[in-house]
Design an enzyme around this catalytic site. Structure first.
Site, PDB file in Angstrom:
ATOM      1  N   LYS A 173      -4.426  62.461  56.220  1.00 28.54           N
ATOM      2  CA  LYS A 173      -3.544  61.365  56.617  1.00 28.54           C
ATOM      3  C   LYS A 173      -2.108  61.837  56.400  1.00 28.54           C
ATOM      4  O   LYS A 173      -1.631  61.914  55.281  1.00 28.54           O
ATOM      5  CB  LYS A 173      -3.767  60.081  55.799  1.00 28.54           C
ATOM      6  CG  LYS A 173      -3.014  58.911  56.442  1.00 28.54           C
ATOM      7  CD  LYS A 173      -2.695  57.784  55.499  1.00 28.54           C
ATOM      8  CE  LYS A 173      -1.498  58.029  54.657  1.00 28.54           C
ATOM      9  NZ  LYS A 173      -0.214  58.185  55.382  1.00 28.54           N
ATOM     10  N   GLY A 224       3.032  63.792  46.715  1.00 32.51           N
ATOM     11  CA  GLY A 224       3.930  62.649  46.907  1.00 32.51           C
ATOM     12  C   GLY A 224       4.468  62.156  45.582  1.00 32.51           C
ATOM     13  O   GLY A 224       4.588  62.928  44.619  1.00 32.51           O
ATOM     14  N   SER A 225       4.762  60.867  45.536  1.00 28.65           N
ATOM     15  CA  SER A 225       5.456  60.319  44.365  1.00 28.65           C
ATOM     16  C   SER A 225       4.496  60.061  43.199  1.00 28.65           C
ATOM     17  O   SER A 225       3.282  59.953  43.389  1.00 28.65           O
ATOM     18  CB  SER A 225       6.139  59.012  44.757  1.00 28.65           C
ATOM     19  OG  SER A 225       5.166  58.064  45.149  1.00 28.65           O
ATOM     20  N   GLY A 229       0.726  58.650  43.232  1.00 30.87           N
ATOM     21  CA  GLY A 229      -0.267  59.544  42.617  1.00 30.87           C
ATOM     22  C   GLY A 229      -1.148  58.790  41.629  1.00 30.87           C
ATOM     23  O   GLY A 229      -2.366  58.995  41.588  1.00 30.87           O
ATOM     24  N   GLU A 246      -0.015  66.722  43.424  1.00 28.07           N
ATOM     25  CA  GLU A 246       1.284  67.390  43.281  1.00 28.07           C
ATOM     26  C   GLU A 246       2.355  66.336  43.418  1.00 28.07           C
ATOM     27  O   GLU A 246       2.535  65.771  44.502  1.00 28.07           O
ATOM     28  CB  GLU A 246       1.457  68.443  44.370  1.00 28.07           C
ATOM     29  CG  GLU A 246       0.801  69.739  43.985  1.00 28.07           C
ATOM     30  CD  GLU A 246       0.913  70.777  45.068  1.00 28.07           C
ATOM     31  OE1 GLU A 246       0.093  71.690  45.055  1.00 28.07           O
ATOM     32  OE2 GLU A 246       1.802  70.642  45.923  1.00 28.07           O
ATOM     33  N   CYS A 280      10.262  68.393  46.331  1.00 25.32           N
ATOM     34  CA  CYS A 280       9.825  68.228  44.931  1.00 25.32           C
ATOM     35  C   CYS A 280      10.312  69.387  44.081  1.00 25.32           C
ATOM     36  O   CYS A 280      10.513  69.239  42.885  1.00 25.32           O
ATOM     37  CB  CYS A 280       8.318  68.027  44.843  1.00 25.32           C
ATOM     38  SG  CYS A 280       7.381  69.313  45.629  1.00 25.32           S
ATOM     39  N   GLN A 327      15.783  55.807  52.166  1.00 22.89           N
ATOM     40  CA  GLN A 327      16.079  56.967  51.312  1.00 22.89           C
ATOM     41  C   GLN A 327      17.585  57.091  51.094  1.00 22.89           C
ATOM     42  O   GLN A 327      18.049  57.418  50.005  1.00 22.89           O
ATOM     43  CB  GLN A 327      15.512  58.229  51.984  1.00 22.89           C
ATOM     44  CG  GLN A 327      15.453  59.450  51.102  1.00 22.89           C
ATOM     45  CD  GLN A 327      14.567  59.249  49.898  1.00 22.89           C
ATOM     46  OE1 GLN A 327      13.697  58.382  49.888  1.00 22.89           O
ATOM     47  NE2 GLN A 327      14.806  60.016  48.858  1.00 22.89           N
ATOM     48  N   GLU A 381      14.071  61.372  39.424  1.00 21.54           N
ATOM     49  CA  GLU A 381      14.098  62.187  40.638  1.00 21.54           C
ATOM     50  C   GLU A 381      14.930  61.456  41.703  1.00 21.54           C
ATOM     51  O   GLU A 381      14.591  60.339  42.098  1.00 21.54           O
ATOM     52  CB  GLU A 381      12.672  62.398  41.144  1.00 21.54           C
ATOM     53  CG  GLU A 381      12.603  63.327  42.334  1.00 21.54           C
ATOM     54  CD  GLU A 381      11.160  63.609  42.766  1.00 21.54           C
ATOM     55  OE1 GLU A 381      10.351  62.670  42.807  1.00 21.54           O
ATOM     56  OE2 GLU A 381      10.867  64.776  43.069  1.00 21.54           O
TER      57      GLU A 381
HETATM   58  P1  ADP Z   1       7.423  58.096  49.361  1.00 12.73           P
HETATM   59  O1  ADP Z   1       7.609  56.934  48.408  1.00 12.73           O
HETATM   60  O2  ADP Z   1       8.408  59.155  49.159  1.00 12.73           O
HETATM   61  O3  ADP Z   1       7.215  57.686  50.787  1.00 12.73           O
HETATM   62  P2  ADP Z   1       4.659  58.277  48.695  1.00 12.73           P
HETATM   63  O4  ADP Z   1       4.143  59.051  47.557  1.00 12.73           O
HETATM   64  O5  ADP Z   1       4.584  56.792  48.585  1.00 12.73           O
HETATM   65  O6  ADP Z   1       6.092  58.816  48.935  1.00 12.73           O
HETATM   66  O7  ADP Z   1       3.927  58.672  50.034  1.00 12.73           O
HETATM   67  C1  ADP Z   1       3.315  59.910  50.264  1.00 12.73           C
HETATM   68  C2  ADP Z   1       2.064  59.704  51.094  1.00 12.73           C
HETATM   69  O8  ADP Z   1       1.191  58.821  50.388  1.00 12.73           O
HETATM   70  C3  ADP Z   1       2.283  59.058  52.453  1.00 12.73           C
HETATM   71  O9  ADP Z   1       1.389  59.659  53.369  1.00 12.73           O
HETATM   72  C4  ADP Z   1       1.918  57.608  52.219  1.00 12.73           C
HETATM   73  O10 ADP Z   1       1.486  56.921  53.367  1.00 12.73           O
HETATM   74  C5  ADP Z   1       0.780  57.764  51.233  1.00 12.73           C
HETATM   75  N1  ADP Z   1       0.522  56.587  50.388  1.00 12.73           N
HETATM   76  C6  ADP Z   1       1.409  55.653  49.933  1.00 12.73           C
HETATM   77  N2  ADP Z   1       0.793  54.766  49.143  1.00 12.73           N
HETATM   78  C7  ADP Z   1      -0.518  55.131  49.074  1.00 12.73           C
HETATM   79  C8  ADP Z   1      -1.674  54.624  48.398  1.00 12.73           C
HETATM   80  N3  ADP Z   1      -1.598  53.555  47.615  1.00 12.73           N
HETATM   81  N4  ADP Z   1      -2.849  55.273  48.566  1.00 12.73           N
HETATM   82  C9  ADP Z   1      -2.946  56.380  49.332  1.00 12.73           C
HETATM   83  N5  ADP Z   1      -1.896  56.901  49.990  1.00 12.73           N
HETATM   84  C10 ADP Z   1      -0.697  56.299  49.870  1.00 12.73           C
END
Ligand code: ADP
Length: 481
Positions: A173, A224-225, A229, A246, A280, A327, A381
């Site tokens: 995804k 991601g964040s 995570g 990560e 990151c 952002q 961050e």
């Molecule tokens: P940002 O806040 O910088 O957009 P995220 O960590 O929220 O970073 O997003 C990174 C990825 O995780 C994206 O593909 C987003 O759609 C997905 N994502 C966001 N929330 C969830 C969740 N609860 N479960 C699974 N994937 C998620």
């Protein structure tokens, strides 16, 4: 305009699901793509299809898998210009950076294709007579991958290549802000790979959550964040799926002494402002010996002021816009609060516009001085083109500042003092340690973090096998004894 739905079993499903759009961050009125969210039943179908595809894929001899993965990588490489354009139009980075991202992804992925035919299993001396003990590794099975918007090629490829090379099927995804590159990569996959081993689902966090928690997923890899995570960690618990996360970083360079300050600062500024700081592994803190603070700040300021802001599609641009308005607001808020806490923006410190793209989400390259370790800008961050500068009086203090954050991704020390170098290697609380070297990682070295920056096996290089394969202890005794 990019238009894609979900790729399930080798076919694009373009009609199902609600639509969502992407926009050019340099010209936010310009729509770049239209995608279809993958409905829940289609996500489950993708998992079932992946399980079937994986059994057939794992039955290919490893050398044959390596050959097909390499053919797939060649097909990605042939699409470099089209993929680079998609990255720049949706994410905003300069075209040269987009091309560089694809090149790095391919180098990492070609190492991974080789992993298919390298030895991961081994023989161990047995305790019993006439027995042979082996530690064997097998493909893990169905991998769910969730990727962010800052590296629309690198992060997907870091998951696709090891998953396939080690005999798994993968469902990706991509970020809902930048799905086009992943779709073009999947198109390259359709030329070469059997259907069902590389599938794409589309949508935001809710789709990610459904995928991660779907029955039949054996491994979850996420970049991601930290907040997301943690929620993925919890969702993956439903299946006790293996995990590789990560997450963010608050990376620092410690400048203690150097024979070549220009070389040092070139690397620091490159690491700080590439991808407009939305990485990151971006260096976002400079921790500097007090007697070097003045020349370091001067050098950083000069370099920040030489950055050419613009649309990523303009040839002169060295830094593009931030990915979206949200952002931009986040970064601007961090800097405003830092200044309110007593920091000084010696250059930058505000939103800006460029003549050719007046509505773009541009932020000035910013150097903040007088930043104390307790300030928010020194701990959180920021994910934007902002470098903080903090001076220290002793190396103990430098290490305390370096380690006084929740993150532990990457770090760098500039010094010729071997005692300090040894201390840094032992005491820097980070997954990646660089000495007299910027933070750019090699293509085959383990990549990952400790503390809040990561959980599970590192990606890239040989460590990926720990996530993408399962371990089996085998005992074979001579029959009849
Ligand atoms: P940002 O806040 O910088 O957009 P995220 O960590 O929220 O970073 O997003 C990174 C990825 O995780 C994206 O593909 C987003 O759609 C997905 N994502 C966001 N929330 C969830 C969740 N609860 N479960 C699974 N994937 C998620």
């Amino acid at each position: 305009m990019y238009e894609y739905g979900s790729l399930i079993g080798g076919e694009w499903r373009d009609n199902a699901g609600t639509a969502f759009d992407t926009y050019n961050p340099a010209s936010p009125g310009e729509q770049v793509g239209r995608y279809r969210t993958t409905p829940g039943d289609a996500i489950n179908e993708a998992v079932t299809t992946a399980a079937r595809g994986q059994s057939a894929w794992a039955a290919h001899p490893p050398a044959e898998r390596a050959r097909l993965v390499n053919q797939f990588l060649d097909a990605v490489e042939r699409r470099t210009e089209a993929i680079a354009e998609a990255v720049t139009l949706e994410q905003g980075k300069p075209l040269a950076e987009s091309r560089g991202e694809i090149g790095k992804s391919l180098r990492e992925a070609r190492f991974m294709a080789g992993e298919a035919v390298r030895a991961h299993s081994h023989v161990v001396p047995a305790q019993k007579a006439d027995c042979r003990n082996m530690v064997l590794r097998r493909p893990r099975g169905v991998i769910a991958a969730i990727t962010p918007w800052n590296f629309p090629v690198l992060t997907p490829m870091r998951k696709i290549a090891p998953a396939l090379s080690h005999g798994n099927a993968i469902i990706l995804k991509p970020s809902e802000l930048t799905p086009a590159a992943a779709c073009l990569i999947a198109e390259a996959g359709r030329e070469v790979l059997p259907p069902g081993v590389l599938q794409i689902v589309q949508g935001a966090g809710d789709v990610g959550g459904t995928l991660v928690g779907a029955a039949g997923v054996q491994g979850v890899t996420f970049t991601g964040s930290v907040a997301t995570g943690k929620s993925i960690y919890a969702a993956a618990a439903a299946n006790l799926a293996e995990l590789s996360l990560e997450l963010g970083g608050k990376n620092a360079v410690v400048i203690n002494d150097t024979d070549d300050l220009d070389r040092c600062l070139d690397q620091v500024v490159g690491a700080a402002f590439q991808c407009a700081g939305q990485r990151c592994t971006a260096i976002s803190r400079v921790i500097v010996a007090r007697d070097m603070e003045r020349p370091v700040v001067d050098g950083l300021r000069r370099r920040a002021e030489a950055v050419v802001l613009g649309a990523g599609t303009d040839a002169d641009t060295t830094m593009g816009p931030l990915v979206d308005g949200r952002q931009l607001e986040t970064v601007a808020g961090f800097v405003e609060r830092a200044v309110a806490e007593g920091a000084t923006a010696v250059t930058g410190g505000d939103r800006t516009s460029v003549a050719s793209h007046p509505q773009g989400h541009f932020y000035q390259p910013t150097i903040l001085t007088g930043v104390t370790p307790r300030m928010e800008a020194a701990r959180e961050e920021i994910f934007g083109p902002v470098l903080t500068v903090t001076a220290y009086d002793s190396f103990d203090e430098a290490l305390e500042i370096l380690n006084g954050v929740e993150y532990g991704l990457t770090s760098s020390l500039f010094s010729n003092d071997s005692a300090l170098i040894q201390r840094f290697l032992d005491e820097s609380e980070n997954g990646m340690l660089h000495v007299n070297h910027g933070t750019i990682p090699d293509d085959h070295m383990p990549f990952g973090g400790i503390k809040s920056s990561g959980v599970g096996a590192y990606s890239v290089g040989p460590s990926a096998a720990q996530f993408y394969t399962t371990e089996h202890s085998a005992y074979v005794q001579h029959p009849g004894r």
